[in-house]
Motif scaffolding. Structure first.
Motif, short mmCIF file in Angstrom:
data_model
loop_
_atom_site.label_atom_id
_atom_site.label_comp_id
_atom_site.label_asym_id
_atom_site.label_seq_id
_atom_site.Cartn_x
_atom_site.Cartn_y
_atom_site.Cartn_z
N LEU A 109 -42.37 -16.93 5.87
CA LEU A 109 -43.69 -16.91 5.09
C LEU A 109 -45.07 -16.19 5.59
N SER A 112 -47.17 -17.16 8.78
CA SER A 112 -46.77 -18.14 9.65
C SER A 112 -46.34 -17.46 10.89
N ALA A 113 -46.21 -18.60 12.04
CA ALA A 113 -45.79 -17.99 13.43
C ALA A 113 -44.94 -18.95 13.71
N GLU A 115 -42.49 -21.73 14.83
CA GLU A 115 -42.36 -23.21 15.31
C GLU A 115 -43.87 -23.54 15.41
N THR A 116 -44.61 -23.30 14.42
CA THR A 116 -46.29 -23.66 14.46
C THR A 116 -46.60 -24.13 13.23
N PRO A 118 -48.42 -24.77 9.78
CA PRO A 118 -49.17 -23.66 8.78
C PRO A 118 -50.80 -23.70 9.20
N ARG A 124 -47.53 -20.30 0.51
CA ARG A 124 -45.89 -21.29 0.67
C ARG A 124 -45.16 -20.56 -0.45
N VAL A 126 -42.34 -18.86 -1.27
CA VAL A 126 -41.06 -18.34 -0.90
C VAL A 126 -40.32 -17.21 -1.83
N PRO A 158 -31.16 -21.85 7.62
CA PRO A 158 -32.45 -22.30 6.95
C PRO A 158 -33.57 -23.03 7.75
N MET A 159 -33.07 -23.46 9.10
CA MET A 159 -34.13 -24.11 9.90
C MET A 159 -35.24 -23.12 10.39
N ALA A 161 -36.41 -20.68 8.03
CA ALA A 161 -36.80 -20.22 6.57
C ALA A 161 -38.37 -19.91 6.59
N ALA A 162 -39.08 -20.89 6.99
CA ALA A 162 -40.45 -20.84 7.06
C ALA A 162 -41.06 -19.76 7.87
N ASP A 163 -40.61 -19.64 8.96
CA ASP A 163 -41.24 -18.96 10.25
C ASP A 163 -40.63 -17.92 10.74
N HIS B 157 -30.40 -30.95 5.03
CA HIS B 157 -30.88 -29.71 5.66
C HIS B 157 -29.38 -29.08 6.70
N TRP B 195 -35.67 -27.23 0.31
CA TRP B 195 -36.90 -26.22 -0.12
C TRP B 195 -36.43 -24.68 0.15
N TRP B 221 -41.76 -29.77 5.32
CA TRP B 221 -41.15 -28.99 6.39
C TRP B 221 -42.30 -28.54 7.42
N TYR B 240 -44.60 -26.31 5.21
CA TYR B 240 -44.69 -24.89 4.51
C TYR B 240 -44.02 -25.14 3.18
#
Lengths: 293, 293
Positions: A109, A112-113, A115-116, A118, A124, A126, A158-159, A161-163, B157, B195, B221, B240
């Motif tokens: 996203l 995002s950084a 493992e940080t 938000p 958000r 996606v 997928p772990m 996906a955010a960052d 997940h 998600w 998440w 996120y």
């Protein structure tokens, strides 16, 4: 090299011995009898791409891939321009260093950084981030084609996906590749990222039928997680991945290219380079090579 | 309760205030104006299912679901028999406690232990493990139907595929449910687990069209990961996940049931119960309730 120790398709991704300089990594791979090496841009930039190409060729190795382009999810003009500039540079580097395969980690996203938590106001959406990835691929595809370089989309677990990457499955990567010729946009099958996917066999078969498998990367799903989750990638055989089965699927899909081992793991990074290179070869020969065609 | 503070569909999963006894959890939810509570079996077994049912009903709450059955991947006769016995007991408990929805976490690779390296000889055949899940669901479905209880498959997940659940996507859960009537096998949509899925909108729409959405669970998440990755589930709004979008998809699929907040998070578990219950309500009202139909 004896016939029962065939490392001709075995490739050392330089991230697996992260502390090694490019000459050290090339030397270790060549002495161990590997056929190829997968390069990260930081290693290439140490010597420059032309010198890197010569180093690898002089050692009798192929370059199986260059890691990595990507980070395409920015939504602001400056961010988009910077991403396009950096990826054009990466495409030129790939061509210069002697590989047609440039691996893309497409980014998480925007803002995002790794493992940080938000930041306030984080976007958000996606779905929109994925759409921008498709747009940037379309922007870059003609330039890649001109340089004989393939944009290789890497679905990340997928772990992440955010960052790190909003592409999470092989099927999704193939959908994003679909508008483009197979020699311009491809995919990588990395066991760590895709082993869990209930659609994996079908997606690998599709990737093969569409001629898009640009790289097969192996490493194991090791538990417990490392303090930094990214660095949980274990030696083949130390985790839960069924390498014979996935390797057979990749072979059945027609892939006959190199098999890169790419490990992110502090304990492995702390080990002597030659030990790591020997373990990778041993695990490859036991768990992968007999099944990969 | 004022109309602008509608918690009638807000449900407190007892795992979110893990240290609370069942009477304490029921009391906290009722005082805060929640409409429902989602129960874990350990809490129910403290009082017995009949007394638990009375406690919840006397407080004016519904039981939105019972957690959890499952762990169906054993390949040995004794393991299969034990799983069937335990799940029949869970089905009876669900019926007694007054919910039709029994959430199933189907289990990881046989012999795996949560966030633990594989034991020697671990069976890594995830395809076969999934097939056994399908077999066990077929074994249990008639018993569940007799008791008016729905087996609710929870995709976890993919980071939990090895050690907790070999169902990783909503689409896969729907495929496993497909052979059975919609009131006998359903699915849960838990934002934390799904998600990231590029097929999420389509899978939620399918789940709705097939009348299989048994529960909508929310939590965020959050990054960085907790030392035990399972316990990284954050308060809605702290991570996120795009709750308005996913909640709209769930509403568009026709779901009008309870919305459970289920948090696994040591910091939240250490907080006073009433604080956690108040925060859950606040976040639900801000990020979920306006969008969920």
């Amino acid at each position: 090299m004896s016939a029962d120790r065939d490392l001709s398709r075995c490739s050392l991704n330089t991230a697996s011995i992260k502390r090694a300089t490019l000459p050290e990594a090339v030397d270790a791979a060549a002495r161990a009898g590997y056929g190829a090496i997968g390069l990260w841009r930081d290693r290439v930039q140490e010597t420059g791409a032309e010198k890197a190409a010569k180093l690898v060729a002089d050692a009798g190795l192929r370059v199986s891939s260059l890691c990595r382009g990507g980070f395409l999810t920015a939504s602001d003009e400056a961010g988009i321009a910077a991403a396009l500039d950096d990826n054009r540079a990466a495409i030129v580097e790939a061509a210069t260093v002697g590989t047609s395969e440039l691996v893309f980690v497409v980014g998480g996203l925007p803002g995002s950084a790794p493992e940080t938590a938000p930041a306030p106001g984080t976007d958000r959406d996606v779905v929109a981030a994925r759409a921008r990835v498709a747009d940037r691929i379309a922007d870059l595809a003609p330039f890649a084609a001109e340089h004989g370089v393939r944009i290789v989309l890497e679905p990340l677990h997928p772990m992440f996906a955010a960052d790190r990457a909003v592409i999470s499955t092989l099927g999704q990567a193939l959908d994003l590749a679909a508008p483009h010729p197979a020699d311009v946009v491809g995919v990588v099958v990395d066991t760590y990222h895709v082993w869990w996917d209930p659609a994996l066999e079908a997606s690998i078969a599709r990737a093969g039928a569409e001629q898009r498998i640009a790289s097969y990367q192996v490493c194991d799903w090791a538990l417990p997680f490392a303090p930094l989750a990214l660095n949980s990638r274990g030696h083949v055989g130390d985790g839960y991945v069924d390498f014979p089965t996935i390797s057979r699927w990749v072979a059945a899909a027609g892939y006959r290219g190199d098999v890169e081992t790419e490990l992110f793991n502090q304990e492995i990074w702390d080990a002597p380079f030659d030990d790591t290179v020997a373990t990778i070869a041993d695990r490859y020969l036991r768990h992968v090579q007999p099944y990969v065609g």
